[in-house]
Design an enzyme around this catalytic site. Structure first.
Site, PDB file in Angstrom:
ATOM      1  N   LYS A   1      31.125  76.068  73.784  1.00 45.90           N
ATOM      2  CA  LYS A   1      32.389  75.149  72.818  1.00 45.90           C
ATOM      3  C   LYS A   1      32.205  74.590  74.405  1.00 45.90           C
ATOM      4  O   LYS A   1      32.622  74.743  75.510  1.00 45.90           O
ATOM      5  CB  LYS A   1      32.933  75.150  72.219  1.00 45.90           C
ATOM      6  CG  LYS A   1      34.482  74.291  71.833  1.00 45.90           C
ATOM      7  CD  LYS A   1      33.189  74.486  70.642  1.00 45.90           C
ATOM      8  CE  LYS A   1      33.889  73.092  69.618  1.00 45.90           C
ATOM      9  NZ  LYS A   1      33.157  73.283  68.289  1.00 45.90           N
TER      10      LYS A   1
ATOM     11  N   GLY B   1      43.109  66.049  55.100  1.00 51.84           N
ATOM     12  CA  GLY B   1      42.310  65.145  56.296  1.00 51.84           C
ATOM     13  C   GLY B   1      41.663  64.428  56.321  1.00 51.84           C
ATOM     14  O   GLY B   1      40.223  65.098  55.368  1.00 51.84           O
TER      15      GLY B   1
ATOM     16  N   GLY C   1      39.403  62.277  58.015  1.00 53.55           N
ATOM     17  CA  GLY C   1      38.799  61.519  58.891  1.00 53.55           C
ATOM     18  C   GLY C   1      37.096  61.733  58.882  1.00 53.55           C
ATOM     19  O   GLY C   1      37.078  61.052  57.983  1.00 53.55           O
TER      20      GLY C   1
HETATM   21  P1  NAD Z   1      38.777  63.627  62.994  1.00 51.26           P
HETATM   22  O1  NAD Z   1      39.532  63.585  64.160  1.00 51.26           O
HETATM   23  O2  NAD Z   1      37.937  63.119  62.529  1.00 51.26           O
HETATM   24  O3  NAD Z   1      39.869  64.321  61.338  1.00 51.26           O
HETATM   25  C1  NAD Z   1      40.369  64.543  61.269  1.00 51.26           C
HETATM   26  C2  NAD Z   1      41.217  63.911  60.680  1.00 51.26           C
HETATM   27  O4  NAD Z   1      42.796  64.921  60.315  1.00 51.26           O
HETATM   28  C3  NAD Z   1      42.298  62.921  61.266  1.00 51.26           C
HETATM   29  O5  NAD Z   1      42.557  62.050  59.771  1.00 51.26           O
HETATM   30  C4  NAD Z   1      43.922  63.581  61.647  1.00 51.26           C
HETATM   31  O6  NAD Z   1      44.912  62.019  61.145  1.00 51.26           O
HETATM   32  C5  NAD Z   1      44.573  64.223  59.767  1.00 51.26           C
HETATM   33  N1  NAD Z   1      44.940  65.351  60.522  1.00 51.26           N
HETATM   34  C6  NAD Z   1      45.260  65.509  61.174  1.00 51.26           C
HETATM   35  N2  NAD Z   1      46.203  66.129  61.458  1.00 51.26           N
HETATM   36  C7  NAD Z   1      46.760  66.399  60.260  1.00 51.26           C
HETATM   37  C8  NAD Z   1      47.402  66.973  59.215  1.00 51.26           C
HETATM   38  N3  NAD Z   1      48.685  67.742  59.623  1.00 51.26           N
HETATM   39  N4  NAD Z   1      47.561  66.313  57.932  1.00 51.26           N
HETATM   40  C9  NAD Z   1      46.516  65.922  56.986  1.00 51.26           C
HETATM   41  N5  NAD Z   1      45.791  65.319  57.983  1.00 51.26           N
HETATM   42  C10 NAD Z   1      45.608  65.596  58.996  1.00 51.26           C
HETATM   43  O7  NAD Z   1      37.727  64.958  62.471  1.00 51.26           O
HETATM   44  P2  NAD Z   1      36.118  65.599  62.180  1.00 51.26           P
HETATM   45  O8  NAD Z   1      35.494  65.474  62.874  1.00 51.26           O
HETATM   46  O9  NAD Z   1      36.327  65.092  60.734  1.00 51.26           O
HETATM   47  O10 NAD Z   1      37.072  67.339  61.973  1.00 51.26           O
HETATM   48  C11 NAD Z   1      38.062  67.917  61.001  1.00 51.26           C
HETATM   49  C12 NAD Z   1      37.833  69.357  61.377  1.00 51.26           C
HETATM   50  O11 NAD Z   1      36.576  70.260  61.192  1.00 51.26           O
HETATM   51  C13 NAD Z   1      37.536  69.566  62.792  1.00 51.26           C
HETATM   52  O12 NAD Z   1      38.399  70.952  62.567  1.00 51.26           O
HETATM   53  C14 NAD Z   1      36.621  69.845  63.038  1.00 51.26           C
HETATM   54  O13 NAD Z   1      36.516  70.857  64.720  1.00 51.26           O
HETATM   55  C15 NAD Z   1      35.771  70.329  61.879  1.00 51.26           C
HETATM   56  N6  NAD Z   1      34.544  70.191  62.134  1.00 51.26           N
HETATM   57  C16 NAD Z   1      34.214  69.236  62.203  1.00 51.26           C
HETATM   58  C17 NAD Z   1      32.581  69.158  62.467  1.00 51.26           C
HETATM   59  C18 NAD Z   1      31.763  68.048  62.559  1.00 51.26           C
HETATM   60  O14 NAD Z   1      30.746  66.710  62.295  1.00 51.26           O
HETATM   61  N7  NAD Z   1      32.663  66.333  62.627  1.00 51.26           N
HETATM   62  C19 NAD Z   1      31.636  70.103  62.421  1.00 51.26           C
HETATM   63  C20 NAD Z   1      32.023  71.157  61.829  1.00 51.26           C
HETATM   64  C21 NAD Z   1      33.183  70.977  62.168  1.00 51.26           C
END
Ligand code: NAD
Length: 344
Positions: free
Chosen positions: A80, A177, A179
């Site tokens: 990481k 979330g 995202g």
């Molecule tokens: P992202 O940044 O695209 O989306 C996260 C979303 O959460 C954002 O839209 C943000 O505005 C929202 N958010 C933040 N705080 C919030 C709250 N208190 N209440 C509601 N919404 C809130 O990130 P992502 O890539 O979608 O990843 C999301 C999670 O999944 C992370 O924890 C990441 O570590 C995990 N993850 C992602 C991947 C990947 O492939 N992207 C893989 C494994 C794990």
């Protein structure tokens, strides 16, 4: 904190402290286990209260990546990169400096995207290093949200088969979330006919999800909203002693890395008759896709990602058979695979 002692206890082999004064780059690159296969792990760029907090995040996340590799059948180990965003004063220069450090590692580490790492960052990084993990069809680094959502969907569907009598059209999925992963997961469940409720703190994410058909609730209400499956998809640590009593779902699907404040809270969920799907099993879709590309140069591997469903079934069965929390069951299964792999 005795860093070398902590590394020895947790099995980390290498931690790099990286800084570049002109750009303000301050980062940790943690490699959990050096092996003939590369260590895979995303680049996380976040605001941290201290470099110690960032180091803990790097240690915790890189270790869990090794277990994630084992459960997903990925040849490789965990790593990481954690970048402290608040110290950066020239972002492109900071990413370039980081890219040079990753290049300098000579390929033992393959970097992918993680929270806070933007498309622009990807373009800059690729100018400095060839050692990245998530290639798209155009040869660039691709967003991993779809692969993660696809894998999580398979895991949730298999868990529903085992733990619920309801048809998918009768299911409500609540997503914290919306995202990259959360939006993609919402789209999949809406297409399957489920009802999807969601929350975000970003108005543009809310607008896009509403357009898709997601029912929006305030962020403060999402964890206690009435639903069958609760999916934390924002930051980790939102399921803890305080939030658990309010949860109405029968399944909590860990997508956010380190969904639980502490592993012991999986037992509390079990006592409350809530099935927890461990994040390091459920969210492995992007890791599977990235490592598949590394080993074969192919861009997609839907069947391998779908196998996350089987992994979830195995974890739930082991949890039932051995009266373990699902986290304990997942660690037990992963440890057996790590030991088996090392002994060959
Ligand atoms: P992202 O940044 O695209 O989306 C996260 C979303 O959460 C954002 O839209 C943000 O505005 C929202 N958010 C933040 N705080 C919030 C709250 N208190 N209440 C509601 N919404 C809130 O990130 P992502 O890539 O979608 O990843 C999301 C999670 O999944 C992370 O924890 C990441 O570590 C995990 N993850 C992602 C991947 C990947 O492939 N992207 C893989 C494994 C794990």
């Amino acid at each position: 904190m005795e860093l070398l002692e902590t590394m020895a206890l947790e099995g980390h082999e290498q931690i790099l402290a990286v800084q570049d004064a002109p750009s303000g780059l301050r980062a940790w690159i943690a490699i959990h286990a050096l092996s003939p296969q590369p260590a895979f792990g995303g680049i996380r760029i976040l605001n941290y209260r201290s470099e110690r907090d960032a180091l803990f995040d790097a240690l915790r996340l890189s270790r869990i990546m090794t277990y994630k590799c084992a459960l997903a059948g990925v040849q490789g180990s965990g790593a990481k990169t954690v970048v402290i965003s608040n110290s950066i004063n020239d972002r492109p220069a900071a990413i370039r400096a980081l890219g040079r450090h990753i290049e300098g590692l000579g390929g033992v580490y393959r970097a992918g995207p993680d929270a806070g790492f933007t498309h622009d960052d990807q373009q800059v990084l690729m100018g400095e290093t060839q050692y990245i993990a998530h290639f798209g069809v155009d040869g660039g680094m691709q967003s991993s949200g779809d692969a993660t959502a696809e894998g999580a969907m398979h895991g949730i569907l298999r868990a529903l088969e085992l733990r619920s009598e309801l048809q998918i059209e009768e299911i409500t999925v609540a997503i914290q979330g919306l995202g990259s992963v959360g939006f993609s997961l919402a789209k999949r469940f809406l297409e399957l006919g489920a009802r999807v409720v969601g929350a975000d703190v970003d108005s543009s994410k809310i607008a896009a999800a509403q357009k898709l058909g997601v029912t929006i609730v305030p962020p403060s209400k999402i964890l206690s909203t009435s639903c069958d499956v609760l999916v934390p998809c924002a930051m980790g640590g939102t399921i803890h002693d305080v939030s658990i009593p309010g949860i109405q779902a029968s399944i909590v699907a860990g997508v956010a890395n380190n969904t639980l404040g502490h592993d012991s809270q999986a037992a509390l969920l079990k006592e409350s008759n809530i099935t927890f799907l461990p994040d390091f099993a459920l969210n492995a879709g992007a890791l599977i896709e990235g490592s598949h590309h590394f080993h074969t140069s192919e861009n997609s591997c839907p069947q391998k990602i779908a196998e996350i469903g089987e992994t979830i079934v195995n974890i739930l069965q082991r949890s039932d058979d051995d009266k373990l929390s699902t986290i304990e069951a997942a660690f037990a299964l992963a440890s057996e695979k790590v030991i088996t792999t090392k002994s060959h």
